[in-house]
Enzyme design. Sequence first.
Site, PDB file in Angstrom:
ATOM      1  N   ASN A 144       0.519  -1.124   0.015  1.00  0.00           N
ATOM      2  CA  ASN A 144      -0.143  -0.196   0.274  1.00  0.00           C
ATOM      3  C   ASN A 144       0.966   1.249   0.411  1.00  0.00           C
ATOM      4  OD1 ASN A 144       1.033  -0.522   2.997  1.00  0.00           O
ATOM      5  ND2 ASN A 144      -0.933   0.637   3.689  1.00  0.00           N
ATOM      6  N   CYS A 149      -3.906   0.575  -2.401  1.00  0.00           N
ATOM      7  CA  CYS A 149      -3.728  -0.488  -1.948  1.00  0.00           C
ATOM      8  C   CYS A 149      -2.848  -1.608  -2.427  1.00  0.00           C
ATOM      9  CB  CYS A 149      -4.955  -1.524  -1.747  1.00  0.00           C
ATOM     10  SG  CYS A 149      -6.361  -0.518  -1.152  1.00  0.00           S
ATOM     11  N   CYS A 161     -10.686  -2.743  -4.362  1.00  0.00           N
ATOM     12  CA  CYS A 161      -9.556  -4.119  -5.423  1.00  0.00           C
ATOM     13  C   CYS A 161     -10.048  -5.277  -5.541  1.00  0.00           C
ATOM     14  CB  CYS A 161      -8.301  -4.438  -3.467  1.00  0.00           C
ATOM     15  SG  CYS A 161      -7.200  -3.172  -3.781  1.00  0.00           S
ATOM     16  N   CYS A 186     -10.641  -4.634  -0.426  1.00  0.00           N
ATOM     17  CA  CYS A 186     -11.583  -3.412  -0.360  1.00  0.00           C
ATOM     18  C   CYS A 186     -12.648  -3.444  -1.590  1.00  0.00           C
ATOM     19  CB  CYS A 186     -11.094  -2.289  -0.179  1.00  0.00           C
ATOM     20  SG  CYS A 186      -9.935  -1.123  -1.627  1.00  0.00           S
ATOM     21  N   GLU A 223      -0.414   4.868   0.576  1.00  0.00           N
ATOM     22  CA  GLU A 223      -1.278   6.109   0.941  1.00  0.00           C
ATOM     23  C   GLU A 223      -0.662   7.261   0.962  1.00  0.00           C
ATOM     24  OE1 GLU A 223      -1.068   5.789   5.637  1.00  0.00           O
ATOM     25  OE2 GLU A 223      -1.914   3.160   5.241  1.00  0.00           O
ATOM     26  N   GLU A 280      -3.442  -4.410  -2.689  1.00  0.00           N
ATOM     27  CA  GLU A 280      -3.464  -5.712  -4.163  1.00  0.00           C
ATOM     28  C   GLU A 280      -3.423  -5.084  -5.586  1.00  0.00           C
ATOM     29  OE1 GLU A 280      -5.145  -4.893  -1.245  1.00  0.00           O
ATOM     30  OE2 GLU A 280      -6.124  -6.066  -0.870  1.00  0.00           O
TER      31      GLU A 280
HETATM   32 ZN   LIG Z   1      -8.454  -2.025  -1.993  1.00  0.00          ZN
END
Ligand SMILES: [Zn+2]
Length: 129
Positions: free
Chosen positions: A46, A57, A93, A90, A48, A59
């Site tokens: 990830n 993210c 993703c 999430c 940010e 993924e």
């Molecule tokens: Zn995600």
Amino acid sequence: MNLDNTDQKLLALAKEAAINAYAPYSGYRVGSAILTASGEIFTGANVENASYSLTICAERSAIFKAVNAGYKDFSAIAIYVDSDRDFPPCGACRQVMAEFSPDLKVIYANLNGFQVTDLKTLLPGQFKL
Ligand SMILES: [Zn+2]
């Protein structure tokens, strides 16, 4: 459920990828490793941002890296977070996974253990154009 050797390797690489996460806001370092249908593995973490919505993210980091290298068919993804909490993928993703591999095997793990599922379970009624 037990993990086979490939799954264990994916999970180990996801855990290693989490080291490079940039997570100063959430504090959750997440790593991911995705296996292509032809056996290549790509990792991501990830990343940010102070403008939260720009965060990506782990993924999607791994998937976009693989797609940029020419791979669009995947068989499994492992996700690791250095937390006691469960972190299934999430919704964003899940939709990105569905674009390429609707039946993707999904392994997500934390400090305490792992869960194995698949994208059809995580995202029923997948959106397609
Ligand atoms: Zn995600």
